[in-house]
Enzyme design. Structure first.
Site, PDB file in Angstrom:
ATOM      1  N   HIS A   1      59.137  15.473 -16.694  1.00 19.66           N
ATOM      2  CA  HIS A   1      59.628  15.538 -18.078  1.00 19.66           C
ATOM      3  C   HIS A   1      60.829  16.483 -18.145  1.00 19.66           C
ATOM      4  O   HIS A   1      60.801  17.567 -17.547  1.00 19.66           O
ATOM      5  CB  HIS A   1      58.539  16.077 -19.001  1.00 19.66           C
ATOM      6  CG  HIS A   1      57.334  15.185 -19.117  1.00 19.66           C
ATOM      7  ND1 HIS A   1      57.198  14.247 -20.108  1.00 19.66           N
ATOM      8  CD2 HIS A   1      56.214  15.092 -18.361  1.00 19.66           C
ATOM      9  CE1 HIS A   1      56.035  13.627 -19.968  1.00 19.66           C
ATOM     10  NE2 HIS A   1      55.416  14.115 -18.911  1.00 19.66           N
TER      11      HIS A   1
ATOM     12  N   TYR B   1      49.445   9.010 -12.044  1.00 24.43           N
ATOM     13  CA  TYR B   1      48.110   9.279 -12.594  1.00 24.43           C
ATOM     14  C   TYR B   1      47.696   8.183 -13.579  1.00 24.43           C
ATOM     15  O   TYR B   1      48.535   7.515 -14.169  1.00 24.43           O
ATOM     16  CB  TYR B   1      48.058  10.656 -13.253  1.00 24.43           C
ATOM     17  CG  TYR B   1      49.033  10.885 -14.384  1.00 24.43           C
ATOM     18  CD1 TYR B   1      48.748  10.461 -15.680  1.00 24.43           C
ATOM     19  CD2 TYR B   1      50.238  11.537 -14.166  1.00 24.43           C
ATOM     20  CE1 TYR B   1      49.641  10.681 -16.719  1.00 24.43           C
ATOM     21  CE2 TYR B   1      51.134  11.763 -15.191  1.00 24.43           C
ATOM     22  CZ  TYR B   1      50.832  11.329 -16.470  1.00 24.43           C
ATOM     23  OH  TYR B   1      51.719  11.543 -17.471  1.00 24.43           O
TER      24      TYR B   1
ATOM     25  N   TYR C   1      47.840  17.448 -14.440  1.00 26.12           N
ATOM     26  CA  TYR C   1      48.568  18.480 -15.161  1.00 26.12           C
ATOM     27  C   TYR C   1      47.709  19.737 -15.285  1.00 26.12           C
ATOM     28  O   TYR C   1      46.485  19.639 -15.462  1.00 26.12           O
ATOM     29  CB  TYR C   1      48.916  18.035 -16.581  1.00 26.12           C
ATOM     30  CG  TYR C   1      50.054  17.052 -16.658  1.00 26.12           C
ATOM     31  CD1 TYR C   1      51.361  17.489 -16.833  1.00 26.12           C
ATOM     32  CD2 TYR C   1      49.818  15.687 -16.594  1.00 26.12           C
ATOM     33  CE1 TYR C   1      52.410  16.582 -16.937  1.00 26.12           C
ATOM     34  CE2 TYR C   1      50.864  14.773 -16.686  1.00 26.12           C
ATOM     35  CZ  TYR C   1      52.155  15.231 -16.857  1.00 26.12           C
ATOM     36  OH  TYR C   1      53.184  14.349 -16.954  1.00 26.12           O
TER      37      TYR C   1
ATOM     38  N   ARG D   1      50.633   5.807 -14.802  1.00 27.70           N
ATOM     39  CA  ARG D   1      52.006   6.256 -15.024  1.00 27.70           C
ATOM     40  C   ARG D   1      52.704   6.428 -13.674  1.00 27.70           C
ATOM     41  O   ARG D   1      52.159   7.051 -12.761  1.00 27.70           O
ATOM     42  CB  ARG D   1      52.054   7.624 -15.739  1.00 27.70           C
ATOM     43  CG  ARG D   1      51.529   7.717 -17.148  1.00 27.70           C
ATOM     44  CD  ARG D   1      52.342   7.077 -18.254  1.00 27.70           C
ATOM     45  NE  ARG D   1      53.741   6.795 -18.020  1.00 27.70           N
ATOM     46  CZ  ARG D   1      54.775   7.614 -18.267  1.00 27.70           C
ATOM     47  NH1 ARG D   1      54.564   8.809 -18.746  1.00 27.70           N
ATOM     48  NH2 ARG D   1      56.013   7.237 -18.043  1.00 27.70           N
TER      49      ARG D   1
ATOM     50  N   HIS E   1      56.671  11.104 -12.485  1.00 26.15           N
ATOM     51  CA  HIS E   1      57.816  11.458 -13.331  1.00 26.15           C
ATOM     52  C   HIS E   1      57.845  12.958 -13.575  1.00 26.15           C
ATOM     53  O   HIS E   1      56.820  13.646 -13.478  1.00 26.15           O
ATOM     54  CB  HIS E   1      57.771  10.712 -14.668  1.00 26.15           C
ATOM     55  CG  HIS E   1      56.529  10.992 -15.467  1.00 26.15           C
ATOM     56  ND1 HIS E   1      55.343  10.336 -15.257  1.00 26.15           N
ATOM     57  CD2 HIS E   1      56.282  11.884 -16.458  1.00 26.15           C
ATOM     58  CE1 HIS E   1      54.420  10.788 -16.083  1.00 26.15           C
ATOM     59  NE2 HIS E   1      54.960  11.745 -16.820  1.00 26.15           N
TER      60      HIS E   1
END
Lengths: 221, 162
Positions: A149, A134, A95, A144, A147
């Site tokens: 959000h 990640y 991120y 995870r 995905h």
């Protein structure tokens, strides 16, 4: 049960943050302000806000994809002109957030944040790159699944929803306590986008379809 | 066919907050009030990665993502600071309360509550035990209203189920 229970011990962060008392049922008296919602205008959302691959000088690294779908109420009616916000990791699973310590490269051409308003049929459309999986520190060897959000408003504050969209066939699904927090496996599948050849653009980008269905406003009961 | 909720996670700070988000009215707006407090977890520790959304009920309000000028808007968004604090500046609502949503890592669904600016007869407040009722009433100090959100445990804030 549609939504995850507050306390989902497999997801450790819920242990000290999940409310322990049952929520009080909302009574929809006509003056309740939760029956209304902010309205966002087209002047506030830029044309490039919905194309996450064109927000910097160069193109981001990764697999270019199109994600589109409709925002609907529980009767299947489109919710028009409502704000949809998305955010995600880059193709390497990192991120653009100062708190993310995953030792994967940042991409100077990718912020990973977008927004748009739905059209007259409740439709939204984003162009982005496919996010990477990640690691996180919830449990040993925790990862995870990839995905995106989603944050959606609707027509009443009672409909406000933040959720996550997953990609079909990801082998990490059974190991992810956040996705698995949705108790009903049929309901859980609603979080998985569908690959769609009709959305896919030849020589350009794969297409995925993901509809979001918001709860009814209590006034309608 | 409702879509289930998932947590906002820890990494929304580069995406959801926006310039001026906590200020529903410009500096110096007549009658403006400040609503501030902390978000606390079940151990009484501050929650440094929560996001709060405030709604005053001004239906149809436009222009809330881009601020500026002299006008007021009805919606605000504020991420908590490392010490768990948040702060909004808003015009007083028409009714007795402000609607508040709290999102955070560890909250699989957002929690919803109300900030009552003063105690008084009210269908929701009157349905609660005195100790729980008190969790919904802000403490006033001049133009500043203090309202802590306790997610869990002693003094746990009353949350609403829609």
């Amino acid at each position: 049960m549609i939504h995850p229970p507050n306390l989902s011990p497999g997801y450790r962060s819920t242990l000290l943050r999940a409310p322990s008392k049952p929520a009080v049922a909302f009574k929809a008296d006509p003056d309740a302000i939760e029956l209304t919602s902010p309205v966002f205008g087209h002047g506030e959302v830029g044309a490039l806000d919905a194309d996450l691959t064109r927000q910097h000088a160069g193109e981001p690294i990764g697999e270019r994809i199109i994600v589109t779908g409709r925002i609907l109420d529980d009767s299947g009616h489109p919710i028009r002109n409502t704000l949809v916000e998305v955010w995600q990791a880059n193709a390497a699973g990192r991120y653009a957030h100062e708190g993310d310590r995953h030792p994967a490269p940042l991409d100077p051409n990718f912020t990973g944040a977008g927004r748009c308003l739905t059209d007259g049929e409740g439709r939204y459309r984003f162009v982005t790159i496919k996010p990477g999986a990640y690691p996180w520190r919830n449990h040993p060897n925790a990862w995870r699944p990839a995905h995106i959000h989603f944050s959606v408003f609707g027509t009443a504050f009672t409909q406000r929803l933040v959720t996550q969209m997953y990609f079909p066939g990801d082998p990490l699904f059974p190991f992810d306590p956040i996705m698995q927090s949705v108790p009903d496996p049929v309901v859980r599948e609603r979080l998985v986008a569908a690959f769609d050849l009709d959305v896919t653009e030849p020589e350009w980008a794969l297409g995925y379809r993901f509809d979001v269905v918001l709860g009814r406003t209590p006034m309608e009961d | 066919m409702l879509t289930p909720s998932q947590t906002v996670g820890p990494f929304f700070g580069h995406a959801l907050p926006y310039e001026g988000g906590p200020d529903l009215v410009p500096d110096g707006y007549p009658g403006a009030i400040t609503v501030t407090g902390r978000v606390l977890d079940g151990a009484g520790e501050p929650v440094p990665d929560a996001m709060l959304e405030l709604w005053t009920g001004e239906a149809g309000t436009r222009g809330v993502l881009r601020r500026g000028g002299e006008g007021a808007c009805g919606f605000g968004r504020c991420a908590t600071a490392p010490d768990g604090t948040y702060r909004f500046r808003t015009a007083p609502p028409a009714g007795p309360y402000l609607a508040l949503l709290v999102f955070a890592r560890g909250l699989l669904c957002a929690v919803a509550t109300r900030i009552y600016l003063q105690d008084g007869p009210d269908p929701l407040l009157d349905s609660l035990e005195p100790e729980r009722r008190a969790t919904l009433i802000a403490q006033r100090d001049g133009g500043v209203y203090r309202f802590d959100v306790r997610l869990q445990g002693e003094g746990e804030t009353v949350f609403l189920e829609f």
